[in-house]
Motif scaffolding. Structure first.
Motif, short mmCIF file in Angstrom:
data_model
loop_
_atom_site.label_atom_id
_atom_site.label_comp_id
_atom_site.label_asym_id
_atom_site.label_seq_id
_atom_site.Cartn_x
_atom_site.Cartn_y
_atom_site.Cartn_z
N ILE A 92 41.27 45.39 46.85
CA ILE A 92 41.90 44.96 45.90
C ILE A 92 42.21 43.54 45.88
CG2 ILE A 92 44.45 45.03 44.89
CD1 ILE A 92 44.73 47.74 46.06
N LEU A 93 41.96 42.75 45.01
CA LEU A 93 41.75 41.17 45.03
C LEU A 93 43.18 40.67 45.57
CD1 LEU A 93 39.49 40.46 42.03
CD2 LEU A 93 38.95 40.17 44.44
N PRO A 94 42.93 39.57 46.07
CA PRO A 94 44.16 38.89 46.80
C PRO A 94 45.31 38.66 45.94
CG PRO A 94 42.24 37.85 47.62
CD PRO A 94 41.73 38.93 46.54
N GLY A 95 46.67 38.89 46.09
CA GLY A 95 47.89 38.67 45.30
C GLY A 95 47.90 39.59 44.16
N ASP A 98 51.02 42.23 44.89
CA ASP A 98 52.38 41.26 44.67
C ASP A 98 52.58 41.01 43.26
OD1 ASP A 98 54.52 39.76 45.93
OD2 ASP A 98 53.42 38.09 44.88
N PHE A 99 51.57 40.71 42.41
CA PHE A 99 51.91 40.41 41.10
C PHE A 99 52.44 41.71 40.37
CE2 PHE A 99 50.53 39.55 36.80
CZ PHE A 99 51.09 38.31 36.45
N PRO A 202 43.03 30.68 38.90
CA PRO A 202 41.95 31.14 39.56
C PRO A 202 41.89 32.32 40.23
CG PRO A 202 43.11 29.45 41.01
CD PRO A 202 43.88 29.60 39.30
N ASN A 203 43.04 32.82 40.34
CA ASN A 203 43.37 34.26 41.06
C ASN A 203 44.86 34.53 41.08
OD1 ASN A 203 44.46 33.17 43.53
ND2 ASN A 203 42.47 32.51 43.80
N PHE A 204 45.21 35.58 41.69
CA PHE A 204 46.74 36.04 41.70
C PHE A 204 47.52 35.43 42.94
CE2 PHE A 204 45.02 39.36 38.79
CZ PHE A 204 45.89 38.89 37.57
N ILE A 205 46.67 34.75 43.88
CA ILE A 205 47.58 34.36 44.90
C ILE A 205 48.53 33.30 44.68
CG2 ILE A 205 47.23 32.88 47.18
CD1 ILE A 205 44.21 33.85 47.07
N GLY A 206 49.88 33.86 45.27
CA GLY A 206 51.08 33.13 44.98
C GLY A 206 51.38 32.90 43.50
N VAL A 207 50.82 33.70 42.59
CA VAL A 207 51.52 33.40 41.15
C VAL A 207 52.78 33.93 41.03
CG1 VAL A 207 51.05 34.21 39.01
CG2 VAL A 207 49.15 33.37 40.32
#
Ligand code: BG6
Ligand code: MG
Length: 215
Positions: A92-95, A98-99, A202-207
């Protein structure tokens, strides 16, 4: 506007299966002595299996019989299924998790809108399945992105108007589909390939979902 649902593309948004599609198509290309490039693979994102083969044959300048095409579609998918057979939650892609947790807490409905006929297998293997209220995949649509069918069926299945839905997409064809369906589109990836999106990350990290989903 009060938005009520998030509709997610699968490949390249929730999991990175693009590498497996690429590998399987590349292998298949050997049958007609064609070397598929990464730039071409980019153009296959979001595109159905049948259309992808047609594009590749076109690039290869190879005019195949229907019988050859049918055989190759099966072979490509058998190879793809082999490649995804060991997928697990670590892919599963990072973040993403959590999202999903954030939007669930905020009360959004969650649906899948994918061109893939293998979507359910991937959701099962990665453990993503329980997050979804509805799954619309390649088995349930007749028109490929950029046609909005897959997302319109998602909105309809959730009992919502398209205008209250937000689509997450990594492919240009998918962003176009969302816009054609009157939905907001959030692009995941590079601004160069997703210029039609309403927002790009760019991606879901920290969104922070509460901020991102403000329009
Ligand atoms: C899309 C992928 O999600 O699904 C494409 O981006 C793929 O690369 C398409 O061709 C169809 O997938 P499948 O699993 O039905 O061959
Ligand atoms: Mg995708």
């Amino acid at each position: 506007m009060i938005y009520k649902a998030c509709l997610f593309d699968l490949d390249g948004v929730l999991v990175d299966t693009a590498i497996y599609h690429f590998q399987a198509w590349k292998n298949l290309g050997k049958q007609f002595a064609y070397e598929l490039t990464e730039e071409q693979n980019e153009q296959l994102k979001g595109v159905s299996r049948v259309e992808s083969l047609n594009k590749i044959l076109n690039w290869a300048n190879y005019s195949a019989t229907q019988e050859e095409k049918n055989t190759w579609l099966i072979e490509k998918n058998e190879e793809y299924l082999r490649l995804i057979s060991n997928m697990n939650p670590s892919e599963i892609l990072p973040g993403v998790l959590d999202f999903l947790q954030q939007i669930k807490s905020l009360g959004y409905k969650i649906a899948l809108g994918s061109a893939s006929k293998n979507a359910e297998i991937i959701l099962e293997k990665t453990g993503l399945m329980p997050w979804f209220d509805l799954i619309i995949d390649g088995n349930k649509v007749s028109k490929s992105k950029p046609d909005p069918e897959v997302f319109l069926k998602g909105a309809e299945g959730l009992g919502l108007q398209p205008e209250v839905c937000i689509v997450f997409e990594d492919a240009q064809a998918g962003v176009e589909a969302a816009k054609a369906g009157n939905m907001k589109a959030i692009g995941i990836g590079e601004p160069e390939t997703l210029s039609l999106a309403d927002k790009i990350i760019p991606n879901f990290i920290g969104v922070k979902a509460a901020e991102l989903l403000q329009f």
